[in-house]
Write an enzyme that holds these catalytic residues in place. Structure first.
Site, PDB file in Angstrom:
ATOM      1  N   GLU A  97      -3.527  -0.713  -8.397  1.00 55.99           N
ATOM      2  CA  GLU A  97      -2.083  -0.712  -8.681  1.00 55.99           C
ATOM      3  C   GLU A  97      -1.397  -1.169  -7.399  1.00 55.99           C
ATOM      4  OE1 GLU A  97      -0.535   0.024 -11.509  1.00 55.99           O
ATOM      5  OE2 GLU A  97      -2.061   1.051 -12.688  1.00 55.99           O
TER       6      GLU A  97
ATOM      7  N   CYS B 274       7.450   0.315  -6.396  1.00 52.41           N
ATOM      8  CA  CYS B 274       6.687  -0.895  -6.710  1.00 52.41           C
ATOM      9  C   CYS B 274       7.425  -1.699  -7.770  1.00 52.41           C
ATOM     10  CB  CYS B 274       5.286  -0.534  -7.178  1.00 52.41           C
ATOM     11  SG  CYS B 274       5.273   0.718  -8.450  1.00 52.41           S
TER      12      CYS B 274
HETATM   13  P1  NAD Z   1      -0.799   0.563   1.999  1.00 45.70           P
HETATM   14  O1  NAD Z   1      -1.596  -0.512   1.342  1.00 45.70           O
HETATM   15  O2  NAD Z   1      -0.413   0.381   3.405  1.00 45.70           O
HETATM   16  O3  NAD Z   1      -1.610   1.959   1.932  1.00 45.70           O
HETATM   17  C1  NAD Z   1      -2.059   2.516   0.716  1.00 45.70           C
HETATM   18  C2  NAD Z   1      -3.197   3.484   0.991  1.00 45.70           C
HETATM   19  O4  NAD Z   1      -4.336   2.758   1.450  1.00 45.70           O
HETATM   20  C3  NAD Z   1      -2.913   4.532   2.068  1.00 45.70           C
HETATM   21  O5  NAD Z   1      -3.441   5.766   1.653  1.00 45.70           O
HETATM   22  C4  NAD Z   1      -3.668   3.979   3.267  1.00 45.70           C
HETATM   23  O6  NAD Z   1      -4.037   4.960   4.221  1.00 45.70           O
HETATM   24  C5  NAD Z   1      -4.884   3.401   2.586  1.00 45.70           C
HETATM   25  N1  NAD Z   1      -5.616   2.399   3.374  1.00 45.70           N
HETATM   26  C6  NAD Z   1      -5.152   1.610   4.363  1.00 45.70           C
HETATM   27  N2  NAD Z   1      -6.133   0.801   4.806  1.00 45.70           N
HETATM   28  C7  NAD Z   1      -7.234   1.077   4.076  1.00 45.70           C
HETATM   29  C8  NAD Z   1      -8.549   0.558   4.041  1.00 45.70           C
HETATM   30  N3  NAD Z   1      -8.936  -0.424   4.856  1.00 45.70           N
HETATM   31  N4  NAD Z   1      -9.413   1.063   3.140  1.00 45.70           N
HETATM   32  C9  NAD Z   1      -9.043   2.025   2.293  1.00 45.70           C
HETATM   33  N5  NAD Z   1      -7.805   2.573   2.278  1.00 45.70           N
HETATM   34  C10 NAD Z   1      -6.905   2.096   3.155  1.00 45.70           C
HETATM   35  O7  NAD Z   1       0.485   0.803   1.062  1.00 45.70           O
HETATM   36  P2  NAD Z   1       1.784   1.700   1.318  1.00 45.70           P
HETATM   37  O8  NAD Z   1       2.616   1.081   2.381  1.00 45.70           O
HETATM   38  O9  NAD Z   1       1.409   3.140   1.454  1.00 45.70           O
HETATM   39  O10 NAD Z   1       2.536   1.582  -0.097  1.00 45.70           O
HETATM   40  C11 NAD Z   1       3.417   0.547  -0.442  1.00 45.70           C
HETATM   41  C12 NAD Z   1       2.738  -0.482  -1.318  1.00 45.70           C
HETATM   42  O11 NAD Z   1       2.161   0.155  -2.462  1.00 45.70           O
HETATM   43  C13 NAD Z   1       3.709  -1.499  -1.874  1.00 45.70           C
HETATM   44  O12 NAD Z   1       3.125  -2.781  -1.830  1.00 45.70           O
HETATM   45  C14 NAD Z   1       3.924  -1.054  -3.313  1.00 45.70           C
HETATM   46  O13 NAD Z   1       4.343  -2.076  -4.189  1.00 45.70           O
HETATM   47  C15 NAD Z   1       2.569  -0.532  -3.655  1.00 45.70           C
HETATM   48  N6  NAD Z   1       2.632   0.420  -4.768  1.00 45.70           N
HETATM   49  C16 NAD Z   1       2.192  -0.009  -5.986  1.00 45.70           C
HETATM   50  C17 NAD Z   1       2.286   0.830  -7.086  1.00 45.70           C
HETATM   51  C18 NAD Z   1       1.819   0.387  -8.436  1.00 45.70           C
HETATM   52  O14 NAD Z   1       1.686   1.235  -9.308  1.00 45.70           O
HETATM   53  N7  NAD Z   1       1.582  -0.901  -8.666  1.00 45.70           N
HETATM   54  C19 NAD Z   1       2.808   2.133  -6.931  1.00 45.70           C
HETATM   55  C20 NAD Z   1       3.235   2.535  -5.672  1.00 45.70           C
HETATM   56  C21 NAD Z   1       3.141   1.655  -4.599  1.00 45.70           C
END
Ligand code: NAD
Length: 530
Positions: free
Chosen positions: A285, A319
């Site tokens: 997602e 999102c």
């Molecule tokens: P992010 O990608 O920075 O982090 C998301 C998660 O991934 C965090 O828990 C982070 O610690 C973890 N992470 C980071 N690097 C990793 C790695 N190498 N391996 C595994 N896990 C890792 O995202 P964010 O800034 O927390 O959230 C914002 C983003 O999320 C936006 O792009 C938004 O659109 C998206 N989002 C999408 C939905 C959806 O349902 N489509 C819902 C909410 C947020």
């Protein structure tokens, strides 16, 4: 103050810092009512025990520390996955309706702390109170939904071509579901996964966003109470707060049967490839770059509030936030003028997310403010005109003005990118086909909306030559999805589906079973071994 302290430094500073922590301010008494303390273990695997770095969680409204959290490290993760697997071994044999009853109790437990948990989400993530409570309510709602589902996880029965044979599908749990969640929905995203994973017979291991650990700890404490009261191994819902290293351990681990990842497309692309490399199951997602199309026949009295709600709600950090507004040339000027007036009315209502008067809260952190400023500078450099906003507010916290930008080309790089901030790019079109092409030209494919009063346009929009997104709305904004439908998007949004409809199937594996109840052995393709 350094956001990450090493263990020794943290121990020596803890006493001094305790008085600065918001948890000790009576204004935030709800934190202790949720079982949080000055120092919290960020790992749960049946027991609360963490051995990683001590970090602080900050309130985006003033950047003050709320409380300390000891994160998990890879060793803690190892214990948690071992315990979560043990939890699964018993749970998968509990009848699904009984599992549903326990999920119902989780929903009820959350109801008792709805307001407190909602306030914690507001304080730690920065969204306004109504949105914080609404997010917890989504977890409650999915528990109700999952409870009903627990009595209808159906498989199909097909007519067999062989006499005396039954041909049917049996759905079985996967094992462990790893949930990696984003900062902007620190409670609901876990809830959507947790409720469905549990009723379908799986255990969960949760790695929340590093900046929202307190919400994860408070939620897990409530879930733990329900599991213990029902004599269920509480490691069934394990938690490891931490950074990307913990996420990586989970992603690469074959014992995690499904990785449900919510976050940016950038990280999702890496995670997706890593999980695929070990043939694990994936639910992605990821980011969105959502548009509203305003056709010439739209009801503008609906368009303006819908756009404001979806473009400035959660300070542009959903999102499903509306980032592009594609307006028919005949109504363009009128809509832009009305929008500017509506935005101006909200300026006095930007503030602390816990104040009931506030409609727009802060951005989550200073990095987000930096990205807001950079995108606005890029938009101006590309010829964009700031119709409203474009400024960082001179006050404590991470407050910015919601912003309207006109004059950019539909394919300017800044327009094609998801900037996680309240910036709305307004574009002009002359035919609906052109508007649909603009809607579809971005890499992301999450949510989309068309405002029209023409039924032919509605069905075109829903059909093969319409929107290419997972969420295709008419006369409502791009945000505000209901849990009854499947939630998710196409292309760089990842293709996953969560919540309603048949999303539960992603948490199960399908066994196609052929049962011979006759005394004969008719082989396939008419082959006979005499
Ligand atoms: P992010 O990608 O920075 O982090 C998301 C998660 O991934 C965090 O828990 C982070 O610690 C973890 N992470 C980071 N690097 C990793 C790695 N190498 N391996 C595994 N896990 C890792 O995202 P964010 O800034 O927390 O959230 C914002 C983003 O999320 C936006 O792009 C938004 O659109 C998206 N989002 C999408 C939905 C959806 O349902 N489509 C819902 C909410 C947020």
């Amino acid at each position: 103050m350094n956001r990450f302290l090493n263990k020794g430094m943290a121990a020596s500073l803890q006493f001094r810092m305790a008085s600065n922590l918001l948890i000790n301010d009576s204004k935030y008494a709800f934190l202790k009512e949720l079982g949080l303390k000055e120092n919290n273990a960020g790992v749960f695997h049946g027991k609360w025990a963490a051995s990683g770095q001590v970090v602080q969680s900050f309130a985006p409204a003033n950047n003050s520390p709320i409380a300390n959290v000891q994160n998990g490290n890879v060793q803690d993760y190892e214990i948690a996955i071992t315990e979560a697997r043990k939890g699964y071994n018993d749970w998968c044999e509990v009848p699904a309706p009984r599992r549903g009853e326990i999920v119902r109790q989780i929903g009820d437990k959350l109801r008792t702390q709805l307001q407190n948990l909602g306030k914690l989400v507001s304080l730690e993530m920065g969204k306004i109170s109504a949105e914080g409570v609404g997010e917890v309510q989504e977890y409650v709602d999915i528990c109700d939904y999952a409870t009903g589902l627990s009595r209808s996880l159906e498989g199909k029965i097909f007519p067999s071509e062989r006499p005396g044979h039954a041909l049917l599908e049996q759905w079985n749990p996967l094992g462990v579901v790893g949930v990696i969640s984003a900062f902007n929905f620190p409670c609901a995203v876990y809830g959507w996964n947790n409720a469905l994973a549990l009723v379908t017979g799986n255990s969960c291991i949760w790695k929340p966003a590093p900046s929202t650990p307190l919400t994860a700890i408070a939620v897990t404490k409530l879930v733990e109470e329900v599991l213990v009261a029902n004599n269920v191994n509480p490691a069934l819902c394990s938690l490891v707060c931490g950074e990307g290293d913990v996420g990586q351990a989970l992603v690469k681990d074959k014992r995690v049967n499904l990785v449900s990842f919510t976050g940016s497309s950038e990280i999702g692309k890496i995670v997706g490839q890593q999980v695929q490399a070990r043939f694990g199951k994936l639910l992605l997602e990821l980011g969105g770059n959502n548009a509203i199309i305003v056709n010439e026949d739209a009801d503008l009295n609906m368009v303006v509030p819908a756009t404001v709600f979806a473009a400035v709600g959660t300070a542009g950090q959903r999102c499903t936030t509306t980032r592009r507004l594609i307006i028919h040339e005949k109504v363009y000027d009128q809509v832009v003028e009305r929008l500017k007036k509506a935005y101006a009315q909200f300026e006095s209502r930007i503030g602390c997310p816990l104040d009931s008067n506030t409609i727009i809260g802060p951005l989550h952190n200073q990095q987000a403010v930096g990205k807001y400023k950079a995108s606005i500078a890029e938009a101006i450099a590309s010829g964009g005109k700031i119709e409203y906003g474009g400024k960082v507010l001179e006050r404590d916290g991470n407050f910015v003005l919601p912003t309207i930008v006109t004059g950019l080309k539909h394919d300017d790089p800044v327009v094609l990118r998801e900037t996680f901030a309240p910036i709305l790019y307004v574009l002009k079109f002359s035919t609906l086909d052109e508007a649909i092409a603009i809607n579809n030209e971005v890499d992301q494919g999450l949510s989309s909306s068309l405002f029209t009063t023409n039924i032919q346009n509605v069905f075109k929009w829903m059909g093969p030559k319409g929107s290419d997104c997972g969420i295709v709305n008419v006369n409502i904004p791009t945000s505000g999805a209901e849990i009854g439908g499947a939630f998710g998007g196409e292309k760089e949004t990842g293709g996953g589906r969560e919540s309603g409809s048949d999303s539960w199937r992603q948490y199960m594996r399908r066994s196609t079973c052929t049962i011979n109840y006759s005394k004969e052995l008719p082989l396939a393709q008419g082959i006979k071994f005499e």
